[in-house]
Write a protein that holds these residues in place. Structure first.
Motif, PDB file in Angstrom:
ATOM      1  N   VAL A  36      63.369  64.666  46.372  1.00 20.18           N
ATOM      2  CA  VAL A  36      62.023  64.677  45.792  1.00 20.18           C
ATOM      3  C   VAL A  36      62.031  65.798  44.766  1.00 20.18           C
ATOM      4  N   CYS A  37      62.021  65.436  43.480  1.00 20.60           N
ATOM      5  CA  CYS A  37      62.317  66.445  42.468  1.00 20.60           C
ATOM      6  C   CYS A  37      61.265  66.544  41.369  1.00 20.60           C
ATOM      7  N   ASP A  38      61.167  67.770  40.835  1.00 19.31           N
ATOM      8  CA  ASP A  38      60.367  68.045  39.657  1.00 19.31           C
ATOM      9  C   ASP A  38      61.223  67.806  38.415  1.00 19.31           C
ATOM     10  N   GLN A  39      60.612  67.984  37.236  1.00 14.69           N
ATOM     11  CA  GLN A  39      61.381  67.879  35.998  1.00 14.69           C
ATOM     12  C   GLN A  39      61.998  69.221  35.607  1.00 14.69           C
ATOM     13  N   LEU A  40      61.515  70.314  36.183  1.00 19.26           N
ATOM     14  CA  LEU A  40      61.957  71.643  35.761  1.00 19.26           C
ATOM     15  C   LEU A  40      63.413  71.980  36.078  1.00 19.26           C
ATOM     16  N   PRO A  41      64.058  71.358  37.074  1.00 22.61           N
ATOM     17  CA  PRO A  41      65.473  71.679  37.279  1.00 22.61           C
ATOM     18  C   PRO A  41      66.334  71.445  36.040  1.00 22.61           C
ATOM     19  N   GLY A  42      65.908  70.590  35.151  1.00 24.90           N
ATOM     20  CA  GLY A  42      66.662  70.357  33.926  1.00 24.90           C
ATOM     21  C   GLY A  42      67.540  69.126  34.012  1.00 24.90           C
ATOM     22  N   LYS A  43      67.836  68.565  32.849  1.00 20.79           N
ATOM     23  CA  LYS A  43      68.550  67.287  32.750  1.00 20.79           C
ATOM     24  C   LYS A  43      69.920  67.310  33.425  1.00 20.79           C
ATOM     25  N   LYS A  44      70.690  68.362  33.186  1.00 19.58           N
ATOM     26  CA  LYS A  44      72.053  68.396  33.724  1.00 19.58           C
ATOM     27  C   LYS A  44      72.067  68.446  35.244  1.00 19.58           C
ATOM     28  N   ILE A  45      71.154  69.218  35.810  1.00 19.05           N
ATOM     29  CA  ILE A  45      71.093  69.300  37.272  1.00 19.05           C
ATOM     30  C   ILE A  45      70.612  67.983  37.853  1.00 19.05           C
ATOM     31  N   LEU A  46      69.613  67.381  37.244  1.00 22.89           N
ATOM     32  CA  LEU A  46      69.102  66.096  37.739  1.00 22.89           C
ATOM     33  C   LEU A  46      70.169  65.007  37.608  1.00 22.89           C
ATOM     34  N   GLU A  47      70.987  65.080  36.565  1.00 25.38           N
ATOM     35  CA  GLU A  47      72.053  64.083  36.387  1.00 25.38           C
ATOM     36  C   GLU A  47      73.169  64.255  37.410  1.00 25.38           C
ATOM     37  N   SER A  48      73.238  65.422  38.053  1.00 23.50           N
ATOM     38  CA  SER A  48      74.288  65.656  39.050  1.00 23.50           C
ATOM     39  C   SER A  48      73.952  65.053  40.409  1.00 23.50           C
ATOM     40  N   ILE A  49      72.728  64.557  40.568  1.00 24.17           N
ATOM     41  CA  ILE A  49      72.337  63.938  41.836  1.00 24.17           C
ATOM     42  C   ILE A  49      73.116  62.637  42.017  1.00 24.17           C
ATOM     43  N   PRO A  50      73.819  62.448  43.107  1.00 26.92           N
ATOM     44  CA  PRO A  50      74.596  61.210  43.308  1.00 26.92           C
ATOM     45  C   PRO A  50      73.719  59.957  43.254  1.00 26.92           C
ATOM     46  N   GLU A  51      74.288  58.884  42.776  1.00 28.44           N
ATOM     47  CA  GLU A  51      73.542  57.626  42.651  1.00 28.44           C
ATOM     48  C   GLU A  51      73.099  57.090  44.003  1.00 28.44           C
ATOM     49  N   SER A  52      73.819  57.465  45.059  1.00 30.29           N
ATOM     50  CA  SER A  52      73.493  56.966  46.398  1.00 30.29           C
ATOM     51  C   SER A  52      72.229  57.597  46.970  1.00 30.29           C
ATOM     52  N   VAL A  53      71.764  58.689  46.364  1.00 34.81           N
ATOM     53  CA  VAL A  53      70.592  59.404  46.872  1.00 34.81           C
ATOM     54  C   VAL A  53      69.314  58.711  46.415  1.00 34.81           C
TER      55      VAL A  53
END
Length: 250
Positions: A36-53
């Motif tokens: 459950v995420c905000d936008q503030l972590p930033g694009k690169k961190i959000l892109e590191s979330i595995p697709e299975s999540v």
């Protein structure tokens, strides 16, 4: 706590630079069932979330909340009751103007096991990347953090502008772009020197970081001319003068 439930991790992702993410936060991001995420972590961190999540967007900006805070709380509770490992990923630190305390209270109330994973708050990291130490023996021995975006349902501001105007240390305002002019006026009204240096740092620690410098009396007009937009951190105090000497990220 009900051991049949899953667990919620309230995780701070830091100010945006992925290399400032803690090892524990990185491990949890990669092992979560639900994010459950905000936008503030930033694009690169959000892109590191595995697709299975399973990803649930709870991003908030002024006037645009995809989920209310009550809805976010309920999502955390419901997913944990499904036996899932839930990561509530927040920018900065969960307990620094991140409403993590409210979420923790709800989890306790509902009997959900949880853990807080601190993150590097943008309040200190962003000024550092802009060449501004918040304390310095020659300029400031104190620092205070305030929110520039208080709960709109409150009848009165809880900010003591008179004390802030007389504060001899550094003032850091988070989420204060939209109220920049009003905040500056309040400080001047209560006796702050209008010539006090101010810096606004947009997109701090990211590759597109931008710094705008002025004084309390001029910063609102300068920011408007430059089209300053959130997310941004405002730093008020003599330490801003050190930027010309210490800035390393321009």
């Amino acid at each position: 706590m009900n051991q049949k439930n899953g667990k919620v991790f309230l995780v701070g992702s830091g100010p945006g630079d992925p290399e400032l993410l803690t090892l524990k936060a990185d491990r949890l991001i990669k092992s979560a069932d639900v994010m459950v995420c905000d936008q503030l972590p930033g694009k690169k961190i959000l892109e590191s979330i595995p697709e299975s999540v399973e990803k649930i967007d709870a991003g908030k900006s002024a006037g645009d909340h995809k989920l209310s805070q009550n809805e976010i709380n309920q999502v955390l509770v419901n997913k944990a009751r499904e036996g899932k490992t839930v990561v509530r990923l927040k920018g900065g630190d969960p307990y620094i103007f991140g409403r993590g305390g409210e979420e923790a209270e709800e989890l306790i109330k509902e009997g959900i096991n949880f853990e807080v994973v601190p993150g590097i708050t943008s309040a200190i990291a962003v000024p550092a990347y802009a060449g501004i130490p918040l304390t310095h023996r020659d300029h400031a021995s104190m620092v205070t953090f305030i929110t520039g975006h208080e709960d709109p349902t409150k009848d009165e501001s809880s900010l003591d502008w008179e004390s802030l105007a007389n504060f001899e240390g550094t003032i850091v305002i988070l989420m204060g772009v939209k109220r920049l002019k009003q905040n500056a006026q309040q400080l001047i009204k209560h006796g702050k020197n209008p010539k006090t240096p101010v810096a606004i740092i947009e997109n701090g620690t990211h590759s597109d970081q931008r710094v705008t410098v002025g004084s309390i009396e001029s910063i609102a007009d300068i920011a408007e001319d430059r089209g300053v937009k959130p997310p941004a951190i405002t730093v008020i105090g003599d330490v801003v003068k050190l930027r010309n000497k210490l800035g390393f990220n321009d």
